[in-house]
Write an enzyme that holds these catalytic residues in place. Sequence first.
Site, PDB file in Angstrom:
ATOM      1  N   CYS A 272      39.007  -2.274  77.975  1.00  0.00           N
ATOM      2  CA  CYS A 272      39.081  -1.471  79.082  1.00  0.00           C
ATOM      3  C   CYS A 272      37.715  -0.652  79.260  1.00  0.00           C
ATOM      4  O   CYS A 272      36.759  -1.275  79.450  1.00  0.00           O
ATOM      5  CB  CYS A 272      40.371  -0.449  79.186  1.00  0.00           C
ATOM      6  SG  CYS A 272      40.611   0.462  80.435  1.00  0.00           S
ATOM      7  N   HIS A 356      44.560  -4.968  79.389  1.00  0.00           N
ATOM      8  CA  HIS A 356      45.356  -4.536  78.061  1.00  0.00           C
ATOM      9  C   HIS A 356      46.009  -5.486  77.403  1.00  0.00           C
ATOM     10  O   HIS A 356      47.390  -5.809  77.489  1.00  0.00           O
ATOM     11  CB  HIS A 356      45.962  -3.128  78.320  1.00  0.00           C
ATOM     12  CG  HIS A 356      45.276  -2.193  79.168  1.00  0.00           C
ATOM     13  ND1 HIS A 356      45.092  -1.089  78.278  1.00  0.00           N
ATOM     14  CD2 HIS A 356      44.531  -1.795  80.096  1.00  0.00           C
ATOM     15  CE1 HIS A 356      44.340  -0.055  78.982  1.00  0.00           C
ATOM     16  NE2 HIS A 356      43.999  -0.573  80.211  1.00  0.00           N
ATOM     17  N   GLU A 358      47.144  -5.329  74.528  1.00  0.00           N
ATOM     18  CA  GLU A 358      48.185  -4.898  73.642  1.00  0.00           C
ATOM     19  C   GLU A 358      49.131  -4.387  74.312  1.00  0.00           C
ATOM     20  O   GLU A 358      50.270  -3.671  73.731  1.00  0.00           O
ATOM     21  CB  GLU A 358      47.515  -3.845  72.732  1.00  0.00           C
ATOM     22  CG  GLU A 358      47.577  -2.525  73.316  1.00  0.00           C
ATOM     23  CD  GLU A 358      46.867  -2.390  74.643  1.00  0.00           C
ATOM     24  OE1 GLU A 358      47.171  -1.542  75.565  1.00  0.00           O
ATOM     25  OE2 GLU A 358      45.866  -2.989  74.907  1.00  0.00           O
TER      26      GLU A 358
END
Length: 381
Positions: A272, A356, A358
Amino acid sequence: MIRPAILALEDGSVFHGSAIGADGQTSGEVVFNTAMTGYQEILTDPSYTRQIVTLTYPHIGNTGVNAEDIESAAIAAAGLVIRDLPLMASNFRSEASLDEYLKRGNVLGIADIDTRRLTRLLRDKGAQNGAILAGSDAEGEDAVERALEAARAFPGLKGMDLAKEVSCRATYEWSEGEWALGSGYADAAQGERPFHVVAYDYGAKFNILRMLASRGCRLTVVPAQTPAAEVLAMNPDGVFLANGPGDPEPCDYAIAAIREVIDAGLPLFGICLGHQLLGLASGARTVKMNNGHHGANHPVEDLDTGRVMITSQNHGFAVDEASLPANVRATHRSLFDGTLQGIERTDCPAFSFQGHPEASPGPRDVAPLFDRFIALMQARR
């Protein structure tokens, strides 16, 4: 008892609805998120600092909230906009209602508005500066005028360095691993941890740290403005660049530190904002997007394999692919709008991803990027 609320945008658009959460006034950049689940994780994502989040899914709050499903220590979003707040929250893990959660965090929200109209407006005109007035602040003949004034007074995120504001204030160690139903979060300190990773906190989400810890990383988290010399003195096996809010260009301290880490030859992985900062440190440019990417259903192509992955996204700035220098190559690209999603250096072990990987909850298609980071550290050894 229904309390009034007003949402006003800088273009003059006004929405009247019902207040949820705290009373008062808030302002920020208004964006929309298309994810159908994960409202608690969205609210606590530091990347949403100074943003008012509109959720396009109509029923928000029906599973309540709990102490586990958080991505930071507090709600980061400046405000919440939803279509409907169910009267009852029902889930075996629920510990409180969304309304109670917002009030505890002193965060404003507005419900009972036409979020489809708002989303179309943001889609066509781009992210708008806006303001929410809730409770007694939304009463009176001049309430709309005050809301519009507050919306237009917000300076916008362009040029705003928020990473140093949301970052931790002191270095700390992290050992919490990933979550499992019935057992909660694992204690990664009990397992083998062969790799020491220093993570720059520009607004790091907890689940990023959990996924690194679960892969055998001993994590040292440092503030955003930590000089590279201090990081290198810790003798890490790798350096991680976290997500975060705001414009990457003003973060000159981070750009300078990343260049020193690259020169030292350490494996480096960014997500990010960390991806954007790696781009800037490598000589590329970043641009402010029209309405950004916010959601959990974004298709991204791996340019090496042709594989299409569904990803979670949350960003309003992007690395300009046309500005990439010769020693940086594109690795991933969005199939929504063609914007750059991943890069890697060809002259050192450094790479990054815009989305993202995760995300929790969210698609897990891109999680192997963490394994790639581990492989780079193994190879260096």
